[in-house]
Design a protein around this motif. Structure first.
Motif, PDB file in Angstrom:
ATOM      1  N   LYS A   1       0.801  -1.222   0.000  1.00 38.29           N
ATOM      2  CA  LYS A   1       0.000   0.000   0.000  1.00 38.29           C
ATOM      3  C   LYS A   1       0.838   1.278   0.000  1.00 38.29           C
ATOM      4  O   LYS A   1       0.311   2.364  -0.208  1.00 38.29           O
ATOM      5  N   GLU A   2       2.124   1.159   0.241  1.00 38.95           N
ATOM      6  CA  GLU A   2       2.973   2.349   0.325  1.00 38.95           C
ATOM      7  C   GLU A   2       3.324   2.927  -1.032  1.00 38.95           C
ATOM      8  O   GLU A   2       3.848   4.034  -1.128  1.00 38.95           O
ATOM      9  N   LYS A   3       3.064   2.176  -2.111  1.00 40.54           N
ATOM     10  CA  LYS A   3       3.366   2.610  -3.477  1.00 40.54           C
ATOM     11  C   LYS A   3       4.847   2.919  -3.669  1.00 40.54           C
ATOM     12  O   LYS A   3       5.233   3.899  -4.299  1.00 40.54           O
ATOM     13  N   LYS A   4       5.659   2.053  -3.082  1.00 45.00           N
ATOM     14  CA  LYS A   4       7.101   2.202  -3.241  1.00 45.00           C
ATOM     15  C   LYS A   4       7.720   1.035  -4.019  1.00 45.00           C
ATOM     16  O   LYS A   4       8.889   1.092  -4.381  1.00 45.00           O
ATOM     17  N   GLU A   5       6.934  -0.005  -4.245  1.00 43.73           N
ATOM     18  CA  GLU A   5       7.466  -1.188  -4.913  1.00 43.73           C
ATOM     19  C   GLU A   5       6.499  -1.639  -6.010  1.00 43.73           C
ATOM     20  O   GLU A   5       5.295  -1.738  -5.777  1.00 43.73           O
ATOM     21  N   TYR A   6       7.039  -1.906  -7.192  1.00 41.47           N
ATOM     22  CA  TYR A   6       6.214  -2.262  -8.349  1.00 41.47           C
ATOM     23  C   TYR A   6       6.887  -3.371  -9.149  1.00 41.47           C
ATOM     24  O   TYR A   6       8.113  -3.515  -9.129  1.00 41.47           O
ATOM     25  N   THR A   7       6.043  -4.119  -9.859  1.00 40.04           N
ATOM     26  CA  THR A   7       6.543  -4.992 -10.915  1.00 40.04           C
ATOM     27  C   THR A   7       6.036  -4.442 -12.242  1.00 40.04           C
ATOM     28  O   THR A   7       4.880  -4.016 -12.350  1.00 40.04           O
TER      29      THR A   7
END
Length: 299
Positions: A83-89
């Motif tokens: 939910k922190e929007k710091k990690e993505y694929t």
């Protein structure tokens, strides 16, 4: 043996039509999702590039998509992890995945110099390998189903073998439908989970079928449906206990295992529940209908 339900006498066979109707509706919805929406194929099948990136500061999906559009990959798939929007694929099906990974890293560094990036995972799979994996997957599943049909038919009865294989298709279609509905990534790991579900489901069916076979010898004068119901009820506690203990382990994987194993655990969770349902309702119901339409002569 520990029993969570004792001396049950539930008329599963008598209520089979409700199970058939429910399963028919769910399968129709699942097939519609599979054919219309389609699975969210992973890098193993589509070919291309996959990057898993962690940022030091939050970044929105829209900002990432704008960056991808600047290098010509605005249609790439982006999935937030947490939910922190710091990690993505980020996944893209392209002919030169190595060039894509390099271009994306350069563009992100240029657009967000203060937002430090860490590449956690970088995978490249050529489209040819993806096609080979897909063909091998179908062959693996088809071979498993054929061997299961032969084994159960020889050990028990061809009716139980056929019903068990039909139930496996039932389990696989519904599980894949849920994966499509939730847009879980369909990767080689998920294929492994589906094969695990098939093994779990057929094991349950074999246990129930074995008890029914024993009862057929002891209850020769009883109607066939009574023998079926007795077998299912006698193994019901074992079936539910097995499901409960298995789900505890799967839920632990799903909650604490992290994003890498989440799709695998989610597939097992849905598949085990559906597989238990089909063992109790579908297999016996099919054999019951078969016996009514084409009764087998007693020896």
């Amino acid at each position: 043996m520990i029993e969570i339900v004792k001396d049950t006498n539930i008329d599963f066979v008598g209520r089979r039509k409700y199970g058939f109707i429910f399963s028919g509706i769910v399968i129709a919805i699942a097939l519609s999702l599979i054919l219309i929406k389609g699975p969210n194929y992973g890098i193993d099948f589509m070919g291309g590039a996959l990057l898993q990136i962690r940022f030091s500061e939050s970044i929105t999906t829209a900002e990432l998509r704008n960056t991808l559009a600047q290098i010509g990959y605005g249609q790439a798939s982006i999935q937030a992890l947490g939910k922190e929007k710091k990690e993505y694929t980020i996944r893209a099906s392209i002919s030169d995945p190595g060039e894509f990974a390099k271009a994306l890293r350069n563009e992100l560094t240029e657009n967000y110099p203060q937002n430090q990036q860490e590449i956690l995972r970088e995978e490249t799979v050529e489209p040819k390998i993806g096609r080979e994996l897909m063909i091998k997957m179908f062959w693996a599943i088809a071979l498993a189903l054929v061997l299961i049909l032969i084994y159960v038919s020889l050990r028990f009865d061809y009716r139980f073998g056929t019903a068990a294989v039909i139930a496996l298709f039932h389990d696989a279609i519904i599980t894949i439908g849920v994966l499509v509905l939730t847009q879980r990534q369909f990767s080689i790991i998920v294929v492994g989970a589906l094969l695990t579900v098939i093994g779990y489901s057929i094991n349950d069916s074999i246990v129930v079928s074995d008890r029914i076979r024993e009862n057929m010898k002891k209850m020769r004068r009883e109607p066939f449906n009574v023998v079926l119901n007795t077998g299912v009820n006698e193994t019901l506690s074992r079936t539910l206990l097995t499901l409960g203990t298995t789900l505890l382990a799967v839920l632990a994987l799903l909650i604490f295992g992290g994003s890498v194993i989440a799709d695998f655990a989610f597939t097992l969770l849905i598949g085990f529940i559906v597989g238990t349902y089909s063992t109790i309702i579908i297999v016996g119901g099919i054999v019951s209908v078969w016996e009514e339409k084409f009764p087998k002569k007693k020896k």
